[in-house]
Design a protein around this motif. Structure first.
Motif, short mmCIF file in Angstrom:
data_model
loop_
_atom_site.label_atom_id
_atom_site.label_comp_id
_atom_site.label_asym_id
_atom_site.label_seq_id
_atom_site.Cartn_x
_atom_site.Cartn_y
_atom_site.Cartn_z
N PRO A 169 0.84 -1.21 0.00
CA PRO A 169 0.00 0.00 0.00
C PRO A 169 0.87 1.25 0.00
CG PRO A 169 0.11 -0.94 2.21
CD PRO A 169 0.88 -1.87 1.32
N ASN A 170 0.42 2.26 -0.73
CA ASN A 170 1.12 3.54 -0.78
C ASN A 170 0.43 4.56 0.12
OD1 ASN A 170 2.99 2.62 -2.84
ND2 ASN A 170 1.26 2.76 -4.27
N THR A 171 1.14 5.63 0.45
CA THR A 171 0.59 6.64 1.35
C THR A 171 -0.61 7.38 0.74
OG1 THR A 171 2.24 8.22 0.53
CG2 THR A 171 2.78 7.01 2.56
N ASN A 172 -0.69 7.38 -0.59
CA ASN A 172 -1.81 8.07 -1.24
C ASN A 172 -3.03 7.18 -1.45
OD1 ASN A 172 -0.96 6.38 -3.27
ND2 ASN A 172 -0.49 7.99 -4.75
N GLY A 173 -3.00 5.97 -0.88
CA GLY A 173 -4.15 5.08 -0.99
C GLY A 173 -4.09 4.09 -2.14
N THR A 174 -3.14 4.26 -3.06
CA THR A 174 -2.99 3.31 -4.16
C THR A 174 -2.16 2.12 -3.68
OG1 THR A 174 -0.96 4.35 -4.98
CG2 THR A 174 -3.07 5.18 -5.83
N ARG A 175 -2.07 1.10 -4.54
CA ARG A 175 -1.29 -0.08 -4.18
C ARG A 175 -0.50 -0.58 -5.37
NH1 ARG A 175 -6.13 -2.84 -0.75
NH2 ARG A 175 -7.28 -1.65 -2.30
N SER A 183 1.79 -0.80 -10.42
CA SER A 183 0.94 0.17 -9.73
C SER A 183 -0.49 0.13 -10.26
CB SER A 183 1.50 1.58 -9.91
OG SER A 183 1.40 1.98 -11.27
#
Length: 253
Positions: A169-175, A183
């Protein structure tokens, strides 16, 4: 002594009334017992059938940061369907990845939280989480990336530890998904889905398409720099090939 007819009637009715009252009391007691048994049975159903996640102790969703028997039960159930996971009752990053992968494979919205739908799916699984071994991954990556096999294996190793079910998971909500950590944005461009991205063959082929379009590993800048700065990136005077480098971050939980 002689009794009047009315007195005889009253004497006969008294036992009948007392008998009817006793019967009513007995039936009421029996009904109360049945009612109590039914209520207790329904309240303790989660415990009685052995499903800990549906017991009072695990009534709330199980999620990241939790440490208790409910997490241990989630891990045990994931291991039962083939997930590579330790059972330590600690809901850390690795458990989050495995829960999310299980949700994707089961057709559940992948939020990484073990709610009612995920609990039910864990007890009544319709999927297996067994996947390719690292050796099989290396072999297939080398076959597909025949132009730069060592480089490609190093990128995949750096990105996912050669784990086809790796999810970040990324900090911006994407994965990012799978072996080459494709991505969400790239996944849409490639016409893929999270479920497809967790299929190692699809993921490797998708990564090759990205590499081939630019003839470089620019989609993976951090891991590419790590490879370029490693001794294996330079030609070796030794006739035997050097082992592929591995740039790893620690994975816990």
């Amino acid at each position: 002594m002689l009794l009047a007819p009315g007195d005889v009637t009253r004497r006969r009715r008294k036992p009948l009334v007392l008998g009817a009252a006793a019967l009513v009391l007995a039936l009421g007691a029996a009904w109360a017992t049945v009612g109590t048994t039914t209520v207790l049975g329904s309240t303790g159903a989660g415990d009685d059938d052995g499903r800990l996640l549906f017991s009072e102790a695990c009534a709330q969703p199980v999620n990241l940061g939790q440490h208790d028997a409910c997490v241990g039960e989630v891990q045990r159930l994931l291991a039962r369907v083939g997930a590579d996971i330790g059972v330590d009752s600690e809901f850390g990053p690795q458990t989050l990845r495995r829960v999310t992968a299980f949700q994707v494979l089961s057709g559940i919205s992948p939020n990484g939280v073990v709610g009612e739908e995920t609990k039910k799916a864990l007890y009544e699984p319709k999927v297996r989480m067994t996947t390719w071994t690292p050796d099989k991954v290396r072999k297939r990556v080398r076959e597909v990336f025949s132009e730069e096999p060592d480089h490609a294996v190093a990128i995949a190793d750096c990105q996912s530890f050669l784990d086809p079910l790796h999810i970040l998971p990324n900090t911006n909500g994407t994965r990012n998904w799978g072996l080459f950590q494709i991505s969400d944005a790239r996944l849409r461009e490639l016409g893929g889905t999270p479920r497809k991205a967790l299929d190692p063959e699809w993921n490797i082929q998708a990564a090759y398409r990205l590499w081939k379009s630019a003839k470089d590993f620019g989609d993976w800048p951090y891991c590419d720099r790590a490879y370029q700065n490693s001794p294996s990136a330079s030609p070796s005077p030794s006739p035997s090939p050097s082992p592929s480098p591995s740039s790893r971050a620690s994975a816990t939980g």
